[in-house]
Design a protein around this motif. Structure first.
Motif, PDB file in Angstrom:
ATOM      1  N   VAL A 125      -0.946   9.677 -10.220  1.00  0.00           N
ATOM      2  CA  VAL A 125      -0.576   8.404 -10.375  1.00  0.00           C
ATOM      3  C   VAL A 125       0.084   8.191 -11.653  1.00  0.00           C
ATOM      4  O   VAL A 125      -0.651   8.727 -12.715  1.00  0.00           O
ATOM      5  N   THR A 145       0.900  -1.213   0.040  1.00  0.00           N
ATOM      6  CA  THR A 145      -0.041  -0.031   0.079  1.00  0.00           C
ATOM      7  C   THR A 145       0.814   1.491  -0.011  1.00  0.00           C
ATOM      8  O   THR A 145       1.833   1.436   0.623  1.00  0.00           O
ATOM      9  N   HIS A 154      -6.729  -1.058  -8.365  1.00  0.00           N
ATOM     10  CA  HIS A 154      -5.979  -0.027  -7.623  1.00  0.00           C
ATOM     11  C   HIS A 154      -6.961   0.963  -6.955  1.00  0.00           C
ATOM     12  O   HIS A 154      -7.732   1.597  -7.714  1.00  0.00           O
ATOM     13  N   ARG A 158      -3.102   4.184  -1.819  1.00  0.00           N
ATOM     14  CA  ARG A 158      -3.364   3.470  -3.032  1.00  0.00           C
ATOM     15  C   ARG A 158      -3.172   2.137  -2.607  1.00  0.00           C
ATOM     16  O   ARG A 158      -2.432   1.291  -1.900  1.00  0.00           O
ATOM     17  N   PHE A 192      -8.242   4.155  -4.327  1.00  0.00           N
ATOM     18  CA  PHE A 192      -7.630   5.329  -3.949  1.00  0.00           C
ATOM     19  C   PHE A 192      -8.727   5.888  -2.805  1.00  0.00           C
ATOM     20  O   PHE A 192      -9.607   5.803  -3.145  1.00  0.00           O
ATOM     21  N   LEU A 224       1.929   6.068  -7.005  1.00  0.00           N
ATOM     22  CA  LEU A 224       1.923   7.397  -7.159  1.00  0.00           C
ATOM     23  C   LEU A 224       3.181   8.166  -7.476  1.00  0.00           C
ATOM     24  O   LEU A 224       4.447   7.745  -7.203  1.00  0.00           O
TER      25      LEU A 224
END
Length: 441
Positions: A156, A94, A114, A107, A116, A144
């Motif tokens: 991202v 993460t 993925h 994330r 957010f 990121l």
């Protein structure tokens, strides 16, 4: 076309020759940098006010077996940490990133996507604002970008073998918003200005890596940024918008073996590859540049992370000097994390059982340039100036000296702005352009 200048130095000898086996005949495939694991690393906001990381807590499986996001506040009298645990532990991959308002972007990967979200403290529990998701199967890597200047937006980079996409995931409308597409596989990510408009990426295409710049103020328009030779792999590692100082890694001076170098954005100065940054059996990575040196980029302090068989060590180097000053890190240093103050102070965050959120304050004195190179001074205590002499302090680990070195130019090139259209951040970049030699498209 990227315009470059090659600088030769009399008496250079074999400074540009590789030291390891392989030489000029070695295969010159681009070396993709391995991303560091997210867990445990500290991400510092662009303004230095907040930071965030994944920390460990005790769980049912035993001591320290549960990852959770943790926010650090760094702009107060003393640093302090606020845990932001969710309903379930985080995975070790993460990613976290602090925003200027104190919220933390995460994330996560789950169910082939993925996801957010923004986390914030709300008393006994952690508040969470979902921000949408991206399909994980569509890309080789999704990560990121470094914290953007201003701290209100987050991006991202989603990379594939043929095309990479830059997404805005925080600071826009709900859900990830596509900013631009860049042909080729992109990595890296360095902000070149304080407005959060110019983002440098390392683009792999046709078997070579070249740094390009994406202008977010022009709808993601892409322009070449750095080309030392047509066949070299040229990456941008770090940049300071005040002085225009760029830290780059390239195999141009040593074919098949990448070296660390520096240049000034937009000027006609060649990129230089100092010999003192070639430390045997060590990996050298810059992680912070001293701000505020608008007219003297050569005097800017550069914080380095040195990894060798003995562990990870912080060090300080300046382009004007010809030595690397190793420092003894504070116990529990979060390797690769730190920030400079405008006055020249270096701050290294650390975490131990006794001090779960601490910042060691160093004040490395600017070294005087030494003709012909010299020995690297011994490591010093994390709370003392580099090169001040004296013992390293009680309990400090022994650190070997760096070898005697000399500064050399090696292969060189001029670093350009985004196709000449981007604003030049410092007056130094108004230097005349005479004497350049075009090397090709």
């Amino acid at each position: 076309m990227t315009v470059c200048a090659i600088e030769t130095t009399a008496g250079n000898g074999d400074q540009g020759a590789p030291r390891a086996a392989g030489g000029a005949g070695a295969p010159r495939h681009p070396q993709r940098p391995r991303p560091a694991p997210a867990a445990g690393g500290l991400v510092v906001a662009a303004d230095g006010g907040y930071a965030a990381r994944l920390a460990l807590a005790d769980g049912p499986g035993g001591p320290a077996d549960r990852w959770f996001p943790e926010r650090w506040t760094l702009d107060g009298p003393e640093p302090y940490a606020v845990p932001l645990p969710g309903r379930q532990p985080e995975e070790s991959d993460t990613e976290v990133q602090p925003l200027a308002d104190g919220r933390v972007l995460v994330r996560r990967t789950a169910a082939g996507r993925h996801h957010f979200a923004l986390l914030y403290p709300t008393g006994p529990v952690t508040g969470e604002v979902p921000l949408g998701a991206l399909d994980a199967g569509a890309y080789e890597e999704v990560r990121l970008m470094p914290p953007a200047p201003g701290g209100t937006r987050a991006y991202v980079l989603a990379s594939g073998p043929r095309v990479s996409r830059l997404w805005l995931v925080a600071g826009g409308a709900f859900g990830p918003q596509l900013v631009t597409e860049v042909p080729g596989r992109c990595s890296g990510g360095v902000w070149l200005d304080r407005a959060g408009r110019l983002l440098a990426l390392d683009r792999e295409q046709g078997g070579r890596v070249k740094a390009v710049v994406v202008d977010l103020g022009r709808g993601g328009e892409m322009s070449p940024l750095l080309q030392i030779t047509e066949d070299s792999n040229d990456r941008v590692l770090l940049a300071d918008p005040d002085s225009g100082l760029l830290l780059v890694r390239s195999d141009a001076p040593s074919p098949g073996h990448e070296r660390l170098g520096w240049g000034v954005l937009g000027s006609d100065r060649p990129v230089r590859f100092p010999e003192c940054l070639r430390l045997p059996d060590c990996a050298v990575t810059p992680f912070a540049v001293q701000p505020g040196q608008a007219l003297t980029p050569e005097r800017s302090g550069v914080a380095l992370r040195i990894d060798d068989a003995g562990g990870s060590w912080p060090a300080v180097w300046r382009p004007a000097g010809r030595t690397v000053h190793r420092l003894v890190p504070p116990e529990g240093w979060l390797a690769g994390a730190g920030l400079w103050t405008r006055s020249g102070g270096l701050r290294l965050p650390y975490a131990t059982a006794a001090v779960p959120c601490g910042v060691a304050r160093l004040d490395p004195a600017p070294p005087s340039p030494q003709p012909g190179g010299g020995h690297c001074p011994p490591a010093v205590n994390g709370y003392r100036a580099a090169g001040s002499g004296g013992p390293a302090g009680p309990g400090a680990p022994e650190v070997r000296r760096a070898p005697r070195v000399a500064d050399g130019a090696g292969g060189a090139a001029v670093v350009g702005t985004a196709g000449g259209r981007a604003a030049r951040p410092v007056p130094l970049q108004e230097a005349p352009l005479g004497g350049r030699v075009p090397l090709g498209r």
